[in-house]
Motif scaffolding. Structure first.
Motif, short mmCIF file in Angstrom:
data_model
loop_
_atom_site.label_atom_id
_atom_site.label_comp_id
_atom_site.label_asym_id
_atom_site.label_seq_id
_atom_site.Cartn_x
_atom_site.Cartn_y
_atom_site.Cartn_z
N GLY A 21 0.88 -1.18 0.06
CA GLY A 21 -0.17 -0.21 0.02
C GLY A 21 0.82 0.70 -0.02
O GLY A 21 0.25 2.39 -0.48
N TRP A 22 2.27 1.72 0.59
CA TRP A 22 2.72 2.54 0.72
C TRP A 22 3.81 2.59 -0.89
O TRP A 22 3.33 3.42 -0.94
CB TRP A 22 3.57 2.65 1.87
N ARG A 23 4.12 1.74 -0.64
CA ARG A 23 5.01 2.14 -2.56
C ARG A 23 3.86 2.60 -3.03
O ARG A 23 3.75 3.44 -4.49
CB ARG A 23 4.94 1.06 -2.47
N LEU A 24 2.74 1.61 -3.38
CA LEU A 24 1.48 2.13 -4.29
C LEU A 24 1.32 3.42 -4.44
O LEU A 24 0.87 4.33 -5.25
CB LEU A 24 0.11 1.58 -4.31
N LEU A 25 0.64 4.12 -3.58
CA LEU A 25 0.64 5.34 -2.78
C LEU A 25 1.39 7.01 -2.97
O LEU A 25 1.91 7.50 -2.99
CB LEU A 25 0.13 5.47 -1.60
N THR A 26 3.57 6.50 -3.14
CA THR A 26 4.00 6.76 -3.37
C THR A 26 4.75 6.49 -3.96
O THR A 26 6.12 7.95 -4.61
CB THR A 26 5.27 6.48 -2.22
#
Length: 538
Positions: A21-26
């Motif tokens: 989730g973090w990678r997808l949003l950053t």
């Protein structure tokens, strides 16, 4: 059901879920991403709790407790990235995690040994070893056996990818290693007594069990064989997923706890995800960041997972049962037995006992202290069946109405001071009878007739739903290098993905969760955090 459609729905707030989730949003394009988690916490099989009354001790790791930075580049790089530009209070710091010290005890077949005795006093070792095995440590016996099975694989100049390549291409006695079990091939090159010594003194049953030899061999060398250098976490390993979840939310992601997924359907290019007590949601991409057992639990409501080709992929691994029991005391009573750090191993059902360090990895020598009193896995845990709740009930219907054994209540809870205790600790009551039997065995393995009363205790069984086990192992006959690639997106053209430790090259480790998440993210157009090494055979 809402008319809005999420770009990405992620099921599971373990490491692979919150990291994805973090990678997808950053990275990359703007997206709407929501993580759904059935429990009330973030972390999956990372569970760090504060033990009451032992301020000098590091957090009790009821789940995963350490990493191997030298052979786990993803978690090493992730920690460096998460620590950039943060305050000292927010840093994720590690310490040297003690495991085996020459003075540690091995209580085997009724004989008290120190670890150094295996090489310095081999005549005391109560196993009938061959002349080639005599005088070797149990770990060296296995490493030397592995070198016979795959010549050259123990060379220290090889990396993890090269060892995996060698094992996956190797044959033994005219048959590919992946078609044979680890136990099966070990006993062809070492004596049965040496195998039992390695099993008993190593502390684990599942690691030397009969799982896929092509995967077990490089896995064993990484964990135990080539100078392992373990690191623990000063503020608890769970700080990693908690930090990732915080970064995810700061980037605009939504995290929904206590949201129990029951299944999903793929309709007209959109996943329709169903929940136990919440409205269904729709998403253009669905990520199942879940272990094998959790996938099994939603298969009944998920037509895609019922398809034979997908079911075969999901069932290519086996969950391995595992539990941990922590106990605290008013003093480190084990010091008179000559041990202060690392662990004791035994063939008694308690199996492994760790002398829990302080947050810098140093032994606690004064004041209140703590043990990981029992770290048990595999078939060994069957001994405890009458001392504890029935294994594997979890969310199953048959759990209703089953009598639960009396739980151990710590001193603070008995005195009405439960509000002074970490609530997460109180959620994991240990069975009273189990604590008493562990205490008895602790006295035996330390050669002490008296062991002080337990102050507090906490117990976690990872064999219960939705986890099914503490880790997962590849089945015999499975070409893991093929399955691990195919299961990421099990149906071509359908944006449903699976990631997590279960289907990785580093099963049982956070590194494996990150590896499969990176492979999944690559399919979504994101650059992996660490470049893969040598390609596996196909």
């Amino acid at each position: 059901m809402s008319d809005s459609i999420l770009d990405v729905a992620i099921i599971g707030a373990g490491v692979s879920g919150v990291y994805s989730g973090w990678r997808l949003l950053t990275q990359g394009v703007s997206r709407t991403v929501t993580i759904f988690e059935a429990s009330d916490r973030v972390g999956g099989r990372l569970l760090s709790v504060t033990a009451p009354g032992v301020p000098a001790c590091a957090k009790a790791e009821l789940g995963g407790m350490r990493i191997l930075p030298a052979v786990q580049p993803r978690i090493k790089q992730l920690l460096e990235e998460l620590n950039q530009g943060v305050s000292p209070e927010q840093r994720i710091e590690t310490y040297d995690f003690p495991v085996d010290d020459p003075a540690n005890i091995a209580f085997l077949r009724g004989i008290h040994l120190r670890l150094e005795d295996f090489t310095s006093r081999p005549d005391r070792v109560p196993y009938h070893l061959s002349f080639l095995e005599h005088g070797q440590s149990p770990g060296n016996i296995v490493v030397n056996a592995i070198e016979q099975l795959v010549p050259g694989i123990t060379h220290t100049n090889l990396n993890e990818y090269q060892r995996r390549e060698m094992a996956r291409n190797a044959s033994f006695a005219g048959k590919p290693l992946y078609e044979q079990g680890f136990w099966q091939v070990l006993v062809r090159v070492i004596s049965g007594e040496a195998y039992h010594l390695a099993l008993d003194a190593g502390g684990y049953q599942s690691t030397l069990n009969n799982w896929n030899a092509a995967d077990a061999i490089p896995w064993y060398l990484s964990d135990f064989g080539i100078n392992p250098d373990y690191k623990g976490f000063k503020k608890g390993f769970q700080q990693v997923p908690l930090t990732l979840a915080q970064r995810f939310q700061e980037a605009g992601g939504e995290l929904k706890l206590n949201t129990h997924v029951t299944g999903f359907e793929w309709k007209d290019g959109v996943a329709e995800v169903h929940f136990k007590d919440a409205p269904s949601v729709r998403a253009r991409t669905l990520v199942l960041a879940m272990p094998r057992r959790a996938l099994d639990l939603i298969t009944g409501g998920s037509p895609m997972l019922q398809a034979p080709e997908v079911s075969q992929l999901v069932q290519s691994v086996t969950p391995q049962p595992l539990f941990k029991l922590f106990t605290t005391y008013t003093a480190p009573w084990w010091l008179p037995a000559g041990v202060e750090k690392g662990r004791t191993t035994t063939d008694l059902p308690v199996r492994q006992t760790y002398y829990w360090p302080d947050s810098s990895g140093q032994p606690v020598k004064n004041g209140s202290a703590m043990l990981m009193a029992s770290y048990d896995d595999g078939l060994n845990i069957g001994f405890w069946d009458s001392f504890r709740p029935k294994r594997g009930l979890g969310w199953r219907r048959e759990a209703q109405g089953i009598a639960r054994p009396e739980v151990f209540k710590g001193r603070r809870e008995r005195q009405g001071l439960a509000d002074e205790v970490d609530p997460e600790w109180l959620k994991h009551h240990a069975p009273q009878a189990m604590v008493a039997e562990v205490q008895r065995q602790l006295g035996v393995i330390h050669g002490l007739s008296y062991v002080p009363d337990v102050e507090e205790a906490a117990f976690m069984d990872w064999g219960d739903d939705p986890f099914g086990g503490g880790w997962n192992s590849w089945n015999i006959g499975v070409k893991s290098w093929e399955v691990s690639e195919r299961i990421i997106q099990p149906v071509d053209g359908v944006s449903v993905y699976i990631c997590g430790e279960a289907y990785s090259d580093a099963q049982g480790w956070v590194e494996g969760a990150l590896q499969t998440a990176d492979r999944m993210l690559l399919k979504l157009g994101l650059i992996p955090s660490v470049k893969e090494g040598l390609k596996s055979p196909h």
